[in-house]
Design an enzyme around this catalytic site. Structure first.
Site, PDB file in Angstrom:
ATOM      1  N   SER A 155     -64.680 -11.206  68.060  1.00 30.22           N
ATOM      2  CA  SER A 155     -64.836 -10.071  66.844  1.00 30.22           C
ATOM      3  C   SER A 155     -63.629  -9.977  65.996  1.00 30.22           C
ATOM      4  O   SER A 155     -63.658  -9.624  64.869  1.00 30.22           O
ATOM      5  CB  SER A 155     -64.925  -8.832  67.469  1.00 30.22           C
TER       6      SER A 155
ATOM      7  N   LYS B  40     -64.063 -11.387  62.560  1.00 27.15           N
ATOM      8  CA  LYS B  40     -64.856 -10.460  61.470  1.00 27.15           C
ATOM      9  C   LYS B  40     -63.749 -10.163  60.587  1.00 27.15           C
ATOM     10  O   LYS B  40     -64.018  -9.807  59.195  1.00 27.15           O
ATOM     11  CB  LYS B  40     -65.129  -9.035  62.025  1.00 27.15           C
TER      12      LYS B  40
ATOM     13  N   TYR C  40     -72.315 -17.806  62.715  1.00 19.85           N
ATOM     14  CA  TYR C  40     -71.789 -16.451  63.148  1.00 19.85           C
ATOM     15  C   TYR C  40     -71.291 -17.020  64.556  1.00 19.85           C
ATOM     16  O   TYR C  40     -70.114 -16.623  64.745  1.00 19.85           O
ATOM     17  CB  TYR C  40     -72.561 -15.359  63.365  1.00 19.85           C
TER      18      TYR C  40
ATOM     19  N   TYR D 272     -63.443  -1.026  68.152  1.00 15.54           N
ATOM     20  CA  TYR D 272     -64.684  -0.672  68.489  1.00 15.54           C
ATOM     21  C   TYR D 272     -64.699   0.817  68.317  1.00 15.54           C
ATOM     22  O   TYR D 272     -64.070   1.613  67.350  1.00 15.54           O
ATOM     23  CB  TYR D 272     -64.952  -1.233  69.650  1.00 15.54           C
TER      24      TYR D 272
ATOM     25  N   VAL E  30     -64.067  -9.506  72.208  1.00 17.17           N
ATOM     26  CA  VAL E  30     -64.383  -9.522  73.725  1.00 17.17           C
ATOM     27  C   VAL E  30     -63.853 -10.638  74.710  1.00 17.17           C
ATOM     28  O   VAL E  30     -64.228 -10.599  75.831  1.00 17.17           O
ATOM     29  CB  VAL E  30     -65.837  -9.211  73.803  1.00 17.17           C
TER      30      VAL E  30
END
Length: 309
Positions: free
Chosen positions: A65, A68, A193, A245, A263
């Protein structure tokens, strides 16, 4: 934090490492489940030639992540803020990163922010390029420029493992495609992705990347603005409000720096006009953040008074 404080950094890693036995690696992605949960490493970069570090910083890990942050920056550079935020919101969710519930209840049905999976998938759809390969290569070149490392690429084994277990992300894509948020073929979007989530680097690379973001997008070596100032500001703001998160609020109080976790156990830290921090600790807490990494960042921030608040 200067070189003469490296002994302090080693002690902080030893302290934080005790928590790793309470965490669990992300074995729902089979390739990530092979990581050693006792691993903990950190690099801190202040714009000088070398990072200071502790732990096994040569170990590479996938961004997950953390990517992102980078796709958001590139999409903003490609499309502009108006285009991006017509399709993705700016608000924290308080829900797990892979939740679909807010998509169903929001009007219009767009993701609440770019740091959750739905938002990151929508942002990935915005990247400019004629093919998946074009888009991925542009993103890789962007990251290579930010880190100064031309060898950075993605891990095909991890990417394939994620592609094969991405049914929930496919559901998010189909829902958004139904509502006009994404336009691409869903399988092609998931392909891109999962590949950018599988981009890998070590803590040194991550710390250098974090420094450029914190330094208003400017590379300390070339003095070039790789990321425009306003986009760097937007990215750092999302890292503060949504980067950890649904533990982002607690993290802001305890640590207080722009950060983004993944993660795989990576954490990217960007202290405005300060330092870049790269951490790797694959043992995760129940919210998907590196349990040892969180403790380590808390110790570093307190010792060096890094909180922006």
């Amino acid at each position: 934090m200067n070189c003469y404080q490296k002994e302090d950094l080693i002690k902080m890693v030893e302290d934080a490492k005790q928590l790793t036995q309470k965490g669990k690696v992300a074995d729902y992605i089979p390739a990530l489940g092979e990581a050693d949960p006792s691993t903990l490493a950190v690099a801190i970069y202040s714009g000088e030639r070398e990072c200071i570090y502790a732990g096994n910083i040569d170990e590479v890990f996938t961004l997950q992540s953390i990517s992102k942050v980078l796709t958001l920056a590139l999409a903003l550079m490609d499309r502009g803020a108006d285009y991006v935020f017509q399709r993705v919101g700016m608000e924290p969710t308080g829900d797990p990163f892979n939740s679909i519930s807010k998509l169903e209840s929001s009007v219009p049905s767009k993701p609440l922010n770019p740091m959750i999976n739905a938002g990151a998938l929508a942002v990935t759809d915005m990247l400019v390029g004629n093919t998946i390969e074009d888009k991925l290569e542009r993103l890789l070149n962007f990251i290579r420029q930010l880190t100064g490392n031309d060898r950075i690429t993605y891990n095909p084994v991890v990417a394939q493992s994620e592609f094969e277990t991405a049914d929930l992300n496919r559901s998010l894509c189909y829902f958004m495609r139904q509502h006009g948020i994404v336009e691409s073929n869903v399988e092609q979007l998931i392909n891109l992705y999962t590949k950018h989530c599988a981009i890998e680097m070590n803590c040194n690379d991550l710390a250098k990347l974090g420094f450029v973001i914190g330094n208003e997008g400017r590379d300390p070596n070339s003095d070039q603005n790789i990321i425009p100032l306003e986009i760097a500001r937007i990215v750092k703001t999302f890292m503060v409000t949504c980067g950890m998160y649904n533990a982002s609020g607690e993290f802001a109080i305890k640590v207080g720096i722009p950060a983004k976790s993944g993660v795989s156990g990576g954490i990217l830290g960007s202290v405005p006009h300060g330092v870049g921090i790269g951490i790797y600790g694959p043992a995760l807490d129940d919210k998907g953040n590196s349990i040892g990494g969180l403790r380590l960042l808390e110790l570093i921030a307190k010792q060096s008074n890094l909180s922006i608040f």
